[in-house]
Design a protein around this motif. Structure first.
Motif, PDB file in Angstrom:
ATOM      1  N   SER A   1      60.587  54.113  47.822  1.00  0.00           N
ATOM      2  CA  SER A   1      61.756  53.651  48.578  1.00  0.00           C
ATOM      3  C   SER A   1      62.605  52.662  47.797  1.00  0.00           C
ATOM      4  CB  SER A   1      61.306  53.015  49.889  1.00  0.00           C
ATOM      5  OG  SER A   1      60.689  53.960  50.724  1.00  0.00           O
TER       6      SER A   1
ATOM      7  N   GLY B   1      63.785  51.704  53.688  1.00  0.00           N
ATOM      8  CA  GLY B   1      63.931  53.007  54.318  1.00  0.00           C
ATOM      9  C   GLY B   1      62.863  53.962  53.852  1.00  0.00           C
TER      10      GLY B   1
ATOM     11  N   LEU C   1      66.761  50.437  57.352  1.00  0.00           N
ATOM     12  CA  LEU C   1      67.679  51.418  57.901  1.00  0.00           C
ATOM     13  C   LEU C   1      67.191  51.861  59.272  1.00  0.00           C
ATOM     14  CD1 LEU C   1      68.177  53.545  54.652  1.00  0.00           C
ATOM     15  CD2 LEU C   1      69.716  51.797  55.584  1.00  0.00           C
TER      16      LEU C   1
END
Length: 386
Positions: free
Chosen positions: A132, A141, A315
């Motif tokens: 990530s 995220g 996110l």
């Protein structure tokens, strides 16, 4: 000095425990079941201790609907010990000396797990299928599964991922569909017993107890029993030039001794059992999942009402229900926020030392009324600093 009733602890771990469990524990530590001895003083070989282990395992099986062909082991050493134990014990599925372990790195804990596997078996044996930090610039995220670079064919012996990353507040919304049917190992240390899980999709699940289960010092391992029957002998491992697992990381040995190969912390097992009994009485994991989701939604909504003050870190599709992470803007406001929270008895909100910020840990012991109090403070802080 504040009383227990005057504070709410949102720390990421060790986390707070239900007050009722601690009240029962205060009596049990002095005189357990009128035996004249405290629970921590009883022999781990006694019938009383065996009953505690059996009762706690039964409650865990009830909550998670663990299939009969799965074994439960109570261990020590926390999740960090499992970073080593998992690759050691999944050797039974290795057909060749050259094999690959797939790791999804979505935060600091899965990163540590992959690094330990590399340390034990070499970089060539570990395939990081997604990272990530490389994809998003930070652990904020989870990359789409279609982009994961998985090992093909029989060389892939298992895939490992961390279901909830506490540091940056990233959580898998569910079981990764691309892993269906494979050998999967998951670290659920920080979200176990907060939602329903289909255990049959995993070959191995482990969890440190100090978030949603109990006290620091106990680790729970749930594994498909076939793993215990397919382990290579030390002689075979030597012939292959592979390391032999230390005896206290050897799942078959621990399972054969009913988790009692050495002195198990029975008090910690009992605490876990008491927490599980309360969860069952409250409606099980279906009910707990509803509560956890509702609390998380309120907290994210409160932070979202002041976007100029609070920036939510992960996110939207990967936001943890257990660890809500944000940054104050400007950064100087973080100290002001934390100080004001402490004055109101809202403790443990400082982010992990490696990233800073604000982290609200929303474990099972956090009541909805506690969340309401924090939400009110977040709203007031946002309005005051707008």
């Amino acid at each position: 000095m504040p009383t227990r009733e005057e504070i709410t602890y949102f720390g990421a771990g060790p986390a707070s425990l239900p007050t009722t469990v601690l009240q029962n524990a205060s009596s049990a530590i002095l005189n357990f079941q009128n035996t004249g001895l405290g629970i921590a003083e009883h022999s781990h070989r006694s019938a009383l201790s065996s009953d505690i282990i059996a009762t706690t395992e039964s409650s865990l099986r009830n909550l998670l609907s663990i299939p009969k062909d799965y074994t439960v082991i109570f261990m020590q050493g926390g999740g960090t010990t499992q970073f080593s134990a998992v690759p050691y014990n999944l050797l039974g599925y290795w057909k060749l000396k050259r094999a690959r372990m797939d790791y999804a790195v979505t935060g600091g804990w899965s990163q540590k797990g992959s690094e330990e596997a590399k340390r034990l078996y070499g970089d060539e044996s570990v395939n990081v299928i997604t990272n990530s930090k490389k994809v998003f610039g930070s652990y904020g995220g989870i990359e789409e599964e279609k982009e994961w670079k998985r090992t093909e064919g029989e060389e892939r012996v298992f895939t490992y991922y961390c279901d909830n990353e506490t540091v940056d507040g990233v959580e898998f919304p569910g079981f990764p569909s691309s892993l269906e049917g494979g050998v999967v190992a998951a670290d659920m240390s920080s979200n176990i017993l907060s939602r329903r899980v289909d255990v049959s999709r995993f070959h191995l699940i482990f969890a440190g107890a100090q978030k949603n289960i109990g006290t620091t010092g106990l680790t729970i391992v749930i594994l498909k029993s076939s793993i215990l029957q397919t382990q290579p002998t030390p002689t075979t491992l030597r012939a292959l030039g592979l390391p032999i697992p230390p005896i206290m990381m050897d799942y078959p040995i621990l399972a054969k001794s009913n988790s009692l190969y050495n002195t198990l912390p029975i008090f910690d097992v009992w605490i876990a059992g008491e927490v599980m009994k309360e969860l069952i009485a409250a409606g099980g994991l279906a009910k707990q999942e509803e509560v956890a989701n509702r609390k998380a939604e309120r907290l994210y909504a409160a932070l979202g009402r002041a976007p100029g003050i609070f920036k939510i870190v992960p996110l939207e599709g990967a936001r943890s229900r257990m660890n809500i992470c944000a940054r104050a803007q400007p950064v100087e406001l973080e100290g002001v926020f934390l100080k004001g929270a402490e004055e109101r008895g809202l403790l443990g909100l400082k982010g992990h030392r490696s990233v800073g910020g604000i982290r609200i840990s929303n474990y099972n012991s956090i009541r909805e009324v506690d969340v309401d109090t924090l939400v009110q403070y977040i709203d007031e802080f946002g309005q005051r600093n707008a």
